[in-house]
Motif scaffolding. Structure first.
Motif, PDB file in Angstrom:
ATOM      1  N   ILE B 413       0.849  -1.194   0.000  1.00 46.35           N
ATOM      2  CA  ILE B 413       0.000   0.000   0.000  1.00 46.35           C
ATOM      3  C   ILE B 413       0.884   1.244   0.000  1.00 46.35           C
ATOM      4  N   PRO B 414       0.388   2.339  -0.576  1.00 47.85           N
ATOM      5  CA  PRO B 414       1.185   3.580  -0.538  1.00 47.85           C
ATOM      6  C   PRO B 414       1.086   4.274   0.814  1.00 47.85           C
ATOM      7  N   TRP B 415       2.101   5.014   1.140  1.00 50.81           N
ATOM      8  CA  TRP B 415       2.005   5.941   2.277  1.00 50.81           C
ATOM      9  C   TRP B 415       2.233   7.357   1.789  1.00 50.81           C
ATOM     10  N   ILE B 416       1.733   8.331   2.551  1.00 51.87           N
ATOM     11  CA  ILE B 416       2.047   9.725   2.241  1.00 51.87           C
ATOM     12  C   ILE B 416       2.656  10.372   3.470  1.00 51.87           C
ATOM     13  N   ASN B 417       3.475  11.367   3.222  1.00 46.87           N
ATOM     14  CA  ASN B 417       4.079  12.105   4.320  1.00 46.87           C
ATOM     15  C   ASN B 417       3.311  13.402   4.513  1.00 46.87           C
ATOM     16  N   LEU B 418       2.740  13.565   5.711  1.00 47.87           N
ATOM     17  CA  LEU B 418       2.031  14.808   6.006  1.00 47.87           C
ATOM     18  C   LEU B 418       2.984  15.746   6.727  1.00 47.87           C
ATOM     19  N   ASN B 419       2.997  16.973   6.257  1.00 41.62           N
ATOM     20  CA  ASN B 419       3.835  17.988   6.852  1.00 41.62           C
ATOM     21  C   ASN B 419       2.883  18.980   7.529  1.00 41.62           C
ATOM     22  N   VAL B 420       2.967  19.083   8.841  1.00 44.55           N
ATOM     23  CA  VAL B 420       2.018  19.917   9.580  1.00 44.55           C
ATOM     24  C   VAL B 420       2.746  21.167  10.068  1.00 44.55           C
ATOM     25  N   VAL B 421       2.211  22.322   9.713  1.00 43.52           N
ATOM     26  CA  VAL B 421       2.908  23.567  10.010  1.00 43.52           C
ATOM     27  C   VAL B 421       1.941  24.577  10.621  1.00 43.52           C
ATOM     28  N   ASP B 422       2.396  25.210  11.692  1.00 44.67           N
ATOM     29  CA  ASP B 422       1.651  26.354  12.206  1.00 44.67           C
ATOM     30  C   ASP B 422       2.608  27.539  12.222  1.00 44.67           C
ATOM     31  N   ASP B 423       2.331  28.528  11.390  1.00 46.68           N
ATOM     32  CA  ASP B 423       3.191  29.714  11.356  1.00 46.68           C
ATOM     33  C   ASP B 423       2.339  30.950  11.598  1.00 46.68           C
ATOM     34  N   PRO B 424       2.182  31.352  12.878  1.00 43.03           N
ATOM     35  CA  PRO B 424       1.303  32.489  13.162  1.00 43.03           C
ATOM     36  C   PRO B 424       1.861  33.819  12.668  1.00 43.03           C
ATOM     37  N   GLY B 425       3.139  33.844  12.233  1.00 49.33           N
ATOM     38  CA  GLY B 425       3.716  35.123  11.811  1.00 49.33           C
ATOM     39  C   GLY B 425       3.559  35.410  10.339  1.00 49.33           C
ATOM     40  N   LYS B 426       3.102  34.399   9.580  1.00 46.54           N
ATOM     41  CA  LYS B 426       3.192  34.582   8.132  1.00 46.54           C
ATOM     42  C   LYS B 426       2.251  35.662   7.607  1.00 46.54           C
ATOM     43  N   ARG B 427       1.139  35.869   8.295  1.00 44.92           N
ATOM     44  CA  ARG B 427       0.228  36.901   7.783  1.00 44.92           C
ATOM     45  C   ARG B 427       0.843  38.298   7.923  1.00 44.92           C
ATOM     46  N   TYR B 428       1.658  38.495   8.976  1.00 51.78           N
ATOM     47  CA  TYR B 428       2.325  39.796   9.104  1.00 51.78           C
ATOM     48  C   TYR B 428       3.380  39.955   8.020  1.00 51.78           C
ATOM     49  N   ALA B 429       4.091  38.830   7.764  1.00 55.55           N
ATOM     50  CA  ALA B 429       5.113  38.888   6.714  1.00 55.55           C
ATOM     51  C   ALA B 429       4.462  39.179   5.369  1.00 55.55           C
ATOM     52  N   LEU B 430       3.308  38.553   5.131  1.00 52.19           N
ATOM     53  CA  LEU B 430       2.611  38.782   3.854  1.00 52.19           C
ATOM     54  C   LEU B 430       2.150  40.232   3.738  1.00 52.19           C
ATOM     55  N   LEU B 431       1.552  40.721   4.838  1.00 48.14           N
ATOM     56  CA  LEU B 431       1.113  42.112   4.840  1.00 48.14           C
ATOM     57  C   LEU B 431       2.308  43.025   4.561  1.00 48.14           C
ATOM     58  N   GLY B 432       3.428  42.725   5.224  1.00 46.70           N
ATOM     59  CA  GLY B 432       4.641  43.511   4.991  1.00 46.70           C
ATOM     60  C   GLY B 432       5.054  43.455   3.539  1.00 46.70           C
ATOM     61  N   GLY B 433       4.950  42.268   2.936  1.00 54.50           N
ATOM     62  CA  GLY B 433       5.337  42.116   1.539  1.00 54.50           C
ATOM     63  C   GLY B 433       4.471  42.964   0.620  1.00 54.50           C
ATOM     64  N   ILE B 434       3.166  42.950   0.879  1.00 51.26           N
ATOM     65  CA  ILE B 434       2.261  43.734   0.033  1.00 51.26           C
ATOM     66  C   ILE B 434       2.568  45.222   0.166  1.00 51.26           C
ATOM     67  N   VAL B 435       2.717  45.662   1.427  1.00 49.30           N
ATOM     68  CA  VAL B 435       3.015  47.082   1.645  1.00 49.30           C
ATOM     69  C   VAL B 435       4.353  47.440   0.995  1.00 49.30           C
ATOM     70  N   ALA B 436       5.315  46.500   1.054  1.00 51.51           N
ATOM     71  CA  ALA B 436       6.631  46.770   0.470  1.00 51.51           C
ATOM     72  C   ALA B 436       6.511  47.052  -1.020  1.00 51.51           C
ATOM     73  N   VAL B 437       5.747  46.213  -1.723  1.00 52.52           N
ATOM     74  CA  VAL B 437       5.635  46.408  -3.170  1.00 52.52           C
ATOM     75  C   VAL B 437       4.908  47.723  -3.482  1.00 52.52           C
ATOM     76  N   LEU B 438       3.802  47.975  -2.763  1.00 47.26           N
ATOM     77  CA  LEU B 438       3.067  49.221  -3.011  1.00 47.26           C
ATOM     78  C   LEU B 438       3.942  50.431  -2.697  1.00 47.26           C
ATOM     79  N   GLY B 439       4.649  50.349  -1.575  1.00 48.53           N
ATOM     80  CA  GLY B 439       5.521  51.453  -1.185  1.00 48.53           C
ATOM     81  C   GLY B 439       6.597  51.705  -2.225  1.00 48.53           C
ATOM     82  N   LEU B 440       7.185  50.604  -2.718  1.00 54.00           N
ATOM     83  CA  LEU B 440       8.228  50.748  -3.737  1.00 54.00           C
ATOM     84  C   LEU B 440       7.681  51.393  -4.993  1.00 54.00           C
TER      85      LEU B 440
END
Ligand code: HEM
Lengths: 304, 488
Positions: B413-440
């Motif tokens: 039978i096949p198996w799959i590898n589940l990768n479980v991630v909790d990154d509570p900071g990524k939304r701030y990083a994303l927001l920063g990224g959007i603001v960075a592009v607009l600001g630039l």
């Protein structure tokens, strides 16, 4: 059906190469005769010191050269699109595909810039470097078109890669201009420019132009890096992992930010700025060549 | 006496002030920026623990002397090393010290009217004098208003300015970099990530013991895993018959989250989401399902054993450990989904799907060391204290008999590898990224410029100035002059 499209794509790429060659010859003709022109021009005024170039004789060659460049651009575009149809995905799955798309972006950047600035003196260089790229691609890098590996199946592939490739085309153009600056500066330091370099714009114009190109495309490159991060988050579960490709994208980004600061806030101009610009551009090329071919990591899709 | 005490104190504060000024100077920022680029290079040339721990181990094995030096310089952990951190922390202190005061200044400048008209306009670019009617200043004022310039109107002159958005964008861009850094740090302090191999048909329960690897940020602990389960119902991997490259991976799963059950599809670019936690499909492989019997035909082991893929055609290695047999036995095995033989390599796989599966093994007898308390790889057996008692291979449905028992390959039978991630900071990083592009965008495409007009004896004089000699000002001034002359 799929292979038919792959053949069609190859024919278009070959035709584009043929037309680039015509463009190259026309550019070469123009340059060569523009050198001879001064002898026949302007001697009537009896002022031999300010020989000006008479381009009337070479104007037609120059127009043909540019027209051929535009035609070759569209042929190559057709080749890239047909390649995409044959592979049933955007044609950015391996290094052959990256290379023909990169050559397309480079030509496109030149043609767009040509509309605003008189860059025809660059045409010789552009056509030969695109020819070399396409030649390498079709002989060394060619792979049959194949489906994308699952990690590449994402809208972000389109968004991320197209912005990266366009940025790359413009960065390289800025590099070429900066290189021309350095060369001309050396020539001028030894005396007057030889005739065939007379029509290349002044050092200030070149200096300003490479900065304009970088400043124009830096936001797009920033966006490309961020789009890559968003995509990595959805495919690999982390938006940044210091994979070699990511690392070099970051280095390129920092290098261009340093270049912009050096110009805008510290006031660098001329030689130092041109070297920094070339350094930043080389990090981009290095990323493309080294990391794709010899690198390890999650980004090695070169198919080599 | 008092002087003697005060001077060193002043000196110290003065020194601090000097250091601060140095740190927040543009030249320092430029050097730090270049340093950060250079410092990132070694990490892409030397294997890194965070991306490729195996390669680091190989490097240690091949260059023992060099690697101990590398390790002392944190060259295997460049991006977490003290020197890399020092550079970016200094850069960001410099950034804050540079940008915050400028933001305040900029805010004040936006509220204040533009600076007064300079005395000698003829020294500025695009200076021209035109003979025009006395109403010029009013005409100019309406033009400025139309074009949304901010103006300072004095008796005989107007000073107008536009393009503050350039500076605003620039400041926003720099501030957004700080936001991204906060997002990244927040994620690494409060996040978690883990991996688990799950056989098709089995259920993954989100508790620490089901993970194969699990790590938490410095400021959270294992109690914070959200309670959900993922049962893998079916998994299909499609490969291109010409190139053997994978085309598509799809897993059909049943998910329970806070009492609710639902069916979901999990793909490589389409993770499952449970609040802040996301579950990614990361890798796949095969688990041979085997039954091991002892000499009395009693079942001593039965079940799927995940094997670890070694190449693109999923040739896999693994081990089957049977401590309950007497004496205990272990199988050092490799599994090939599509069997083929070469003289140089032995059994290889020529396609990643189960076209002609085969399990090959050597059988070892003795103490497997499972009770020794030393953690062991589930994929490997330390055979140094064992005795080899046989070699064999089986296809599905076949049984291989050896001295002391038998092994049957029931199915694969096949198996799959589940990768479980909790990154509570990524939304701030994303927001920063959007603001960075607009600001630039607004910083690099924005044009800040001033236009002045003053009445003279014979008419009016006009001049203009653009920051960074941004293009387009000449056309604008010409347009302005045309307006004054009433040509438009
Ligand atoms: C992570 C590091 C940084 C990055 C990526 C970055 C990037 C940039 C970019 C792209 C520009 C626009 C240049 C242009 O207008 O052509 C810029 C401008 C500027 N940056 Fe930075 N910067 C960084 C750090 C800093 C620091 C530490 C300082 C202060 C010490 C600083 C101060 C400035 C200033 C004063 C400008 C000029 C704005 C203008 O005149 O329009 N930056 N920066």
């Amino acid at each position: 059906m799929q292979t038919t499209w792959a053949y069609i794509s190859n024919y278009f790429v070959y035709s584009a190469m043929a037309v680039f060659t015509i463009s190259f010859i026309a550019h070469a003709f123009e340059t060569a005769f523009a050198v001879r022109a001064p002898e026949t021009a302007d001697t009537t005024e009896g002022n031999l010191l300010t020989k000006t170039l008479d381009y009337k004789r070479t104007e037609r060659a120059a127009r043909i050269a540019t027209a051929m460049m535009i035609l070759a651009f569209f042929l190559l575009l057709a080749g890239v699109v047909a390649r995409g149809i044959s592979a049933k995905h955007v044609p950015w799955g391996n290094m052959y595909e990256f290379s023909i798309t990169g050559a397309l972006a480079f030509t496109g950047a030149y043609l767009v810039a040509l509309r605003k600035h008189d860059l025809r003196w660059l045409g010789l260089f552009i056509s030969i470097s695109v020819l070399l790229t396409l030649g390498t691609a079709i002989t060394l890098l060619y792979r049959n078109s194949s489906p994308l590996v699952p990690a590449l199946k994402s809208t972000w592939l389109v968004i991320h890669v197209i912005s990266a490739i366009i940025s790359g085309g413009v960065f390289l153009l800025a590099n070429v201009v900066a290189g021309a600056y350095l060369y001309l500066e050396r020539v001028e330091s030894r005396g007057e420019r030889p005739a065939w370099l007379k029509r290349v714009p002044s050092l200030e114009v070149l200096d300003q132009l490479s900065y304009r190109l970088v400043a124009f495309v830096f936001p797009l490159w920033t966006f490309a890096v961020i789009a890559g991060a968003i995509w990595a988050e959805s495919a690999w579960g982390r938006y940044w992992g210091w994979d070699p490709k990511e690392t070099w994208a970051f280095i390129t980004w920092v290098a261009y930010a340093a270049y912009l600061h050096a110009r805008v806030t510290v006031g660098w101009r001329g030689r130092r700025a041109a070297w920094l610009c070339i350094f930043a551009g080389s990090t981009f090329l290095f990323n493309y060549v080294y990391v794709n071919v010899w690198g390890t990591g999650k980004h090695t899709y070169s198919g080599l | 006496m008092t002087n003697q005490v005060e001077i060193p104190e002043l000196g110290f504060i003065g020194l601090l002030r000097f250091a601060w000024r140095q740190l927040t100077s543009m030249r320092t920022a430029l050097i730090l920026l270049m340093l950060m680029g250079v410092a990132a290079i070694p990490g892409s040339l030397i294997p890194q623990r965070i991306t490729n721990p195996m390669a680091v181990r190989d490097f240690f094995a091949n260059n023992p002397g060099l690697s101990s030096w590398y390790d002392r310089l944190s060259l295997f952990d460049v991006y977490g090393s003290p020197w890399f951190s020092a550079i970016y922390i200094l850069l960001f202190i410099s950034l804050i010290g540079c940008v915050l005061p400028r933001s305040v200044e900029h805010y004040k400048a936006m509220l204040a009217p533009p600076p007064v008209t300079p005395k000698n306009l003829d020294r500025l670019s695009f200076h021209q004098e035109i003979s025009a009617s006395t109403a010029s200043l009013e005409l100019a004022a309406t033009w400025f208003k139309q074009k949304r310039f901010r103006v300072r109107i004095e008796g005989d002159s107007i000073s107008a300015e536009k393009g503050y958005l350039r500076e605003t964008g620039n400041l926003l861009f720099h501030l957004s970099l700080i936001l991204i850094l906060i997002g990244v740090s927040f994620g690494s302090l409060f996040g978690m990530r883990g991996d688990a191999i799950v056989n098709v048909g089995e259920r993954f329960i989100n508790v620490p013991t089901t993970y194969d690897t699990l790590s938490f940020g410095k400021l959270i602990n294992a109690n914070s895993l959200p309670p959900f389960t993922v049962k893998v119902d079916r998994f299909v991997a499609q490969y291109d018959p010409k190139t053997n490259a994978p085309k598509d991976y799809t897993a059909w799963v049943t998910v329970t989250d806070s009492g609710k059950t639902s069916k979901k599809v999990l793909k490589v670019n389409e993770p499952l989401t449970f609040g802040n936690t996301r579950v990614y499909l990361q890798a796949n492989g095969y688990s041979p399902v085997v039954t091991v019997r002892d000499s009395e035909k009693k079942i001593v082991f039965q079940g799927p054993v995940p094997f670890l893929p070694q190449d693109g055609n999923l040739r896999s290695i693994g081990s089957i450990k049977v401590p309950d047999a007497k004496p205990s036995v272990g199988f050092v095995a490799s599994f090939v989904p599509t069997n083929a033989r070469t003289t140089s390599q032995g059994a290889i796989s020529i396609f990643p799907e189960l076209l002609d599966p085969k399990l090959l093994f050597s059988i070892w007898e003795g103490d497997l060391g499972l009770d020794s308390g030393v953690p062991q790889s589930v994929y490997k057996i330390d055979t140094s204290k064992l005795k080899q008692i046989g070699l064999g291979s089986v296809k599905p449905g076949e049984t291989f008999n050896y001295r002391g028992g038998s092994i049957t390959l029931e199915t694969v039978i096949p198996w799959i590898n589940l990768n479980v991630v909790d990154d509570p900071g990524k939304r701030y990083a994303l927001l920063g990224g959007i603001v960075a592009v607009l600001g630039l965008l607004s910083s690099l495409y924005g044009r800040r410029r001033r236009i002045w007009i003053r009445t003279t004896n014979s008419g009016v004089e006009v001049a203009a100035l653009a920051k960074n000699s941004a293009p387009g000002l000449e056309a604008e001034v010409n347009d302005f002059v045309k307006h004054l002359k009433g040509e438009k």
